[in-house]
Design a protein around this motif. Structure first.
Motif, mmCIF file in Angstrom:
data_model
loop_
_atom_site.group_PDB
_atom_site.id
_atom_site.type_symbol
_atom_site.label_atom_id
_atom_site.label_comp_id
_atom_site.label_asym_id
_atom_site.label_seq_id
_atom_site.Cartn_x
_atom_site.Cartn_y
_atom_site.Cartn_z
ATOM 1 N N MET A 1 0.845 -1.190 0.000
ATOM 2 C CA MET A 1 0.000 0.000 0.000
ATOM 3 C C MET A 1 0.880 1.239 0.000
ATOM 4 N N ALA A 2 0.543 2.208 -0.845
ATOM 5 C CA ALA A 2 1.395 3.372 -1.050
ATOM 6 C C ALA A 2 1.642 4.170 0.225
ATOM 7 N N VAL A 3 0.665 4.218 1.119
ATOM 8 C CA VAL A 3 0.820 5.053 2.307
ATOM 9 C C VAL A 3 1.999 4.579 3.161
ATOM 10 N N TYR A 4 2.251 3.277 3.179
ATOM 11 C CA TYR A 4 3.365 2.774 3.982
ATOM 12 C C TYR A 4 4.696 2.987 3.268
ATOM 13 N N ALA A 5 4.667 3.007 1.945
ATOM 14 C CA ALA A 5 5.861 3.386 1.197
ATOM 15 C C ALA A 5 6.203 4.837 1.497
ATOM 16 N N MET A 6 5.191 5.690 1.579
ATOM 17 C CA MET A 6 5.423 7.097 1.901
ATOM 18 C C MET A 6 5.974 7.259 3.312
ATOM 19 N N GLU A 7 5.464 6.476 4.229
ATOM 20 C CA GLU A 7 5.981 6.523 5.599
ATOM 21 C C GLU A 7 7.459 6.166 5.638
ATOM 22 N N LYS A 8 7.839 5.148 4.888
ATOM 23 C CA LYS A 8 9.240 4.711 4.875
ATOM 24 C C LYS A 8 10.130 5.767 4.234
ATOM 25 N N ILE A 9 9.649 6.393 3.166
ATOM 26 C CA ILE A 9 10.415 7.469 2.527
ATOM 27 C C ILE A 9 10.701 8.578 3.536
ATOM 28 N N GLN A 10 9.677 8.980 4.268
ATOM 29 C CA GLN A 10 9.870 10.037 5.252
ATOM 30 C C GLN A 10 10.798 9.602 6.370
ATOM 31 N N VAL B 1 6.031 14.337 -2.573
ATOM 32 C CA VAL B 1 5.380 15.533 -3.103
ATOM 33 C C VAL B 1 4.042 15.248 -3.773
ATOM 34 N N ALA B 2 3.740 13.971 -4.049
ATOM 35 C CA ALA B 2 2.478 13.661 -4.723
ATOM 36 C C ALA B 2 2.039 12.246 -4.393
ATOM 37 N N CYS B 3 0.727 12.024 -4.394
ATOM 38 C CA CYS B 3 0.175 10.670 -4.278
ATOM 39 C C CYS B 3 -1.223 10.691 -4.886
ATOM 40 N N SER B 4 -1.748 9.508 -5.160
ATOM 41 C CA SER B 4 -3.005 9.446 -5.912
ATOM 42 C C SER B 4 -3.918 8.349 -5.403
ATOM 43 N N ASP B 5 -5.178 8.417 -5.846
ATOM 44 C CA ASP B 5 -6.085 7.279 -5.779
ATOM 45 C C ASP B 5 -6.751 7.173 -7.142
ATOM 46 N N SER B 6 -7.781 6.375 -7.278
ATOM 47 C CA SER B 6 -8.352 6.108 -8.596
ATOM 48 C C SER B 6 -9.089 7.311 -9.190
ATOM 49 N N ASP B 7 -9.337 8.358 -8.399
ATOM 50 C CA ASP B 7 -10.040 9.533 -8.900
ATOM 51 C C ASP B 7 -9.102 10.616 -9.431
ATOM 52 N N GLY B 8 -7.925 10.744 -8.857
ATOM 53 C CA GLY B 8 -7.003 11.804 -9.224
ATOM 54 C C GLY B 8 -5.806 11.801 -8.303
ATOM 55 N N ILE C 1 3.942 15.892 1.434
ATOM 56 C CA ILE C 1 2.655 15.296 1.806
ATOM 57 C C ILE C 1 2.625 14.985 3.299
ATOM 58 N N ASP C 2 1.527 15.340 3.941
ATOM 59 C CA ASP C 2 1.293 14.980 5.342
ATOM 60 C C ASP C 2 0.755 13.543 5.340
ATOM 61 N N VAL C 3 1.649 12.595 5.546
ATOM 62 C CA VAL C 3 1.271 11.183 5.436
ATOM 63 C C VAL C 3 0.266 10.794 6.522
ATOM 64 N N ALA C 4 0.403 11.355 7.712
ATOM 65 C CA ALA C 4 -0.556 11.053 8.784
ATOM 66 C C ALA C 4 -1.960 11.477 8.379
ATOM 67 N N LEU C 5 -2.061 12.603 7.684
ATOM 68 C CA LEU C 5 -3.361 13.076 7.227
ATOM 69 C C LEU C 5 -3.917 12.161 6.133
ATOM 70 N N VAL C 6 -3.064 11.711 5.229
ATOM 71 C CA VAL C 6 -3.500 10.777 4.187
ATOM 72 C C VAL C 6 -4.019 9.491 4.823
ATOM 73 N N LYS C 7 -3.314 8.986 5.830
ATOM 74 C CA LYS C 7 -3.762 7.771 6.527
ATOM 75 C C LYS C 7 -5.122 7.998 7.188
ATOM 76 N N GLU C 8 -5.295 9.167 7.794
ATOM 77 C CA GLU C 8 -6.571 9.458 8.439
ATOM 78 C C GLU C 8 -7.703 9.463 7.408
ATOM 79 N N ILE C 9 -7.442 10.097 6.265
ATOM 80 C CA ILE C 9 -8.459 10.185 5.222
ATOM 81 C C ILE C 9 -8.815 8.812 4.667
ATOM 82 N N LYS C 10 -7.785 8.013 4.356
ATOM 83 C CA LYS C 10 -8.017 6.747 3.665
ATOM 84 C C LYS C 10 -8.400 5.604 4.612
#
Length: 205
Positions: free
Chosen positions: A1-10, A17-24, A32-41
């Motif tokens: 899952m991309a969010v955990y890849a982002m966590e490891k990068i940080q 600087v960017a991430c996506s889902d199936s809409d955009g 990117i605030d990865v904690a916020l992305v995790k909260e949203i998803k």
């Protein structure tokens, strides 16, 4: 899952600087605030577009186009098969990408892989770069067999050793077969040899 890849990068000091889902996709040059992305998803079960309203100034949502148009040093396709096409690869190369590592099963099309290899960037195929999930299953089986329980830190340390070993094996095999830096060739041959040796050890051939 991309969010955990982002966590490891940080964790390693990188900036996502960017991430996506199936809409955009979203772009946040401040990182990117990865904690916020995790909260949203994971908690809100929302869409990535929700990030902009919650994050505020500096974040942008793009519904059209491709996330691979965003200039970056490293690209990590982590979603679905064939999500990164030859056209996307050309865009990444024009924008100066230095490395691409697959975090899903065959997310790059054959045309994209050929473009990356021809462009001379570091390209890590999913069969190697995305082996962490299978490796973790093996670690879980090891714990079950020994009736043991490891901490998160112990498991992560073992997984890191496994992934380093995979990298080193791919690199060494590519070098041995006259294609230094070709992780696709290195991963394919190293995997084949390992399976063949295991079959011989079991007396299959």
């Amino acid at each position: 899952m991309a969010v955990y890849a982002m966590e490891k990068i940080q964790a390693f000091g990188g900036k996502v600087v960017a991430c996506s889902d199936s809409d955009g996709y979203i772009v946040d040059e401040a990182g990117i605030d990865v904690a916020l992305v995790k909260e949203i998803k994971e908690l809100r079960r929302g869409r990535i577009c929700d990030y902009v309203g919650l994050r505020g100034a500096g974040a942008h949502y793009i519904a059209e186009g491709s996330i691979w148009d965003v200039p970056c040093d490293v690209a990590l396709p982590c979603a679905t098969q064939n999500e990164l096409t030859g056209k996307d690869a050309a865009s990444l190369l024009r924008n100066g990408v230095m490395a691409v590592a697959e975090g899903a099963n065959m997310p790059s099309t054959p045309e994209a892989v050929r473009a990356f290899q021809a462009g001379g960037i570091l390209f890590a195929p999913g069969k190697a770069a995305n082996a962490g999930g299978v490796a973790t299953s093996a670690l879980e089986m090891q714990q079950n067999a020994s009736r043991d329980s490891w901490s998160f830190e112990q498991t992560e340390a073992r997984l890191a050793a496994v992934m380093r070993g995979i990298h080193d094996s791919c690199a060494a095999t590519a070098e041995e077969y006259g294609a230094p830096g070709d992780y696709v060739l290195g991963a394919s041959i190293a995997g084949f040899v390992r399976v063949a040796e295991a079959m011989r050890a079991q007396g299959v051939i």
